[in-house]
Design a protein around this motif. Sequence first.
Motif, mmCIF file in Angstrom:
data_model
loop_
_atom_site.group_PDB
_atom_site.id
_atom_site.type_symbol
_atom_site.label_atom_id
_atom_site.label_comp_id
_atom_site.label_asym_id
_atom_site.label_seq_id
_atom_site.Cartn_x
_atom_site.Cartn_y
_atom_site.Cartn_z
ATOM 1 N N GLU A 34 55.203 -24.005 -2.712
ATOM 2 C CA GLU A 34 53.954 -24.699 -2.981
ATOM 3 C C GLU A 34 53.230 -24.994 -1.673
ATOM 4 O O GLU A 34 53.851 -25.339 -0.676
ATOM 5 C CB GLU A 34 54.232 -26.011 -3.705
ATOM 6 N N LYS A 37 50.353 -30.597 0.626
ATOM 7 C CA LYS A 37 49.396 -31.544 0.074
ATOM 8 C C LYS A 37 49.745 -32.917 0.640
ATOM 9 O O LYS A 37 50.849 -33.412 0.416
ATOM 10 C CB LYS A 37 49.470 -31.553 -1.441
ATOM 11 N N TYR A 38 48.814 -33.520 1.398
ATOM 12 C CA TYR A 38 49.073 -34.842 1.962
ATOM 13 C C TYR A 38 47.771 -35.533 2.307
ATOM 14 O O TYR A 38 46.692 -34.935 2.280
ATOM 15 C CB TYR A 38 49.962 -34.755 3.206
ATOM 16 N N ASP A 39 47.870 -36.805 2.638
ATOM 17 C CA ASP A 39 46.729 -37.625 3.031
ATOM 18 C C ASP A 39 47.265 -38.722 3.948
ATOM 19 O O ASP A 39 48.258 -39.364 3.627
ATOM 20 C CB ASP A 39 46.078 -38.239 1.789
ATOM 21 N N SER A 58 43.153 -35.247 5.196
ATOM 22 C CA SER A 58 43.731 -34.924 3.899
ATOM 23 C C SER A 58 43.801 -33.410 3.777
ATOM 24 O O SER A 58 42.951 -32.695 4.296
ATOM 25 C CB SER A 58 42.906 -35.518 2.757
ATOM 26 N N ARG A 59 44.836 -32.955 3.095
ATOM 27 C CA ARG A 59 45.043 -31.519 2.945
ATOM 28 C C ARG A 59 45.516 -31.229 1.527
ATOM 29 O O ARG A 59 46.364 -31.935 0.987
ATOM 30 C CB ARG A 59 46.078 -31.022 3.942
ATOM 31 N N ASP A 60 44.964 -30.175 0.974
ATOM 32 C CA ASP A 60 45.392 -29.680 -0.326
ATOM 33 C C ASP A 60 45.441 -28.170 -0.222
ATOM 34 O O ASP A 60 44.413 -27.503 -0.224
ATOM 35 C CB ASP A 60 44.426 -30.119 -1.418
ATOM 36 N N GLY A 61 46.638 -27.619 -0.066
ATOM 37 C CA GLY A 61 46.780 -26.182 0.145
ATOM 38 C C GLY A 61 46.282 -25.803 1.528
ATOM 39 O O GLY A 61 46.705 -26.361 2.530
ATOM 40 N N TYR A 62 45.343 -24.868 1.561
ATOM 41 C CA TYR A 62 44.803 -24.432 2.843
ATOM 42 C C TYR A 62 43.499 -25.142 3.188
ATOM 43 O O TYR A 62 42.894 -24.869 4.212
ATOM 44 C CB TYR A 62 44.583 -22.925 2.829
ATOM 45 N N ASP A 63 43.043 -26.043 2.346
ATOM 46 C CA ASP A 63 41.798 -26.777 2.570
ATOM 47 C C ASP A 63 42.120 -28.112 3.232
ATOM 48 O O ASP A 63 42.738 -28.979 2.623
ATOM 49 C CB ASP A 63 41.090 -26.994 1.232
ATOM 50 N N THR A 64 41.698 -28.265 4.477
ATOM 51 C CA THR A 64 41.958 -29.493 5.241
ATOM 52 C C THR A 64 40.639 -30.109 5.668
ATOM 53 O O THR A 64 39.749 -29.407 6.140
ATOM 54 C CB THR A 64 42.808 -29.193 6.487
#
Length: 116
Positions: A34, A37-39, A58-64
């Motif tokens: 997976e 995913k963090y903040d 914040s990061r969700d997958g490759y989007d930071t």
Amino acid sequence: MIAKTAVVLALVAVAVAAPSQPSYGYTPAPTYEEPAKYDFNYAVKDDYSGNDFGHQESRDGYDTQGSYYVLLPDGRLQKVDYTVNGDSGYVAEVTYEGEAQYPAAQPSYTPAPTYA
């Protein structure tokens, strides 16, 4: 000869009876397939020493997405907003708040008086 055959048969029996998997509930190592995913965020404001800085991301997958700020020695506040999306790289927008303040120069050395 019979004793050697008995020993060999005993060793074969022990090898066959040994369990192939540990009996304590073995589970395979986790796979991390997976995406991340963090903040997080933090801030420091110390009026005594003049430190004022912080960071949020914040990061969700490759989007930071994130930002950070720091109070510069000249009195301005530097803010950086950034994004990272896949292979696009690090895209940052840097802004400054306030006017740079430069105090009047003070001589740092006064020669000792001479006596004649």
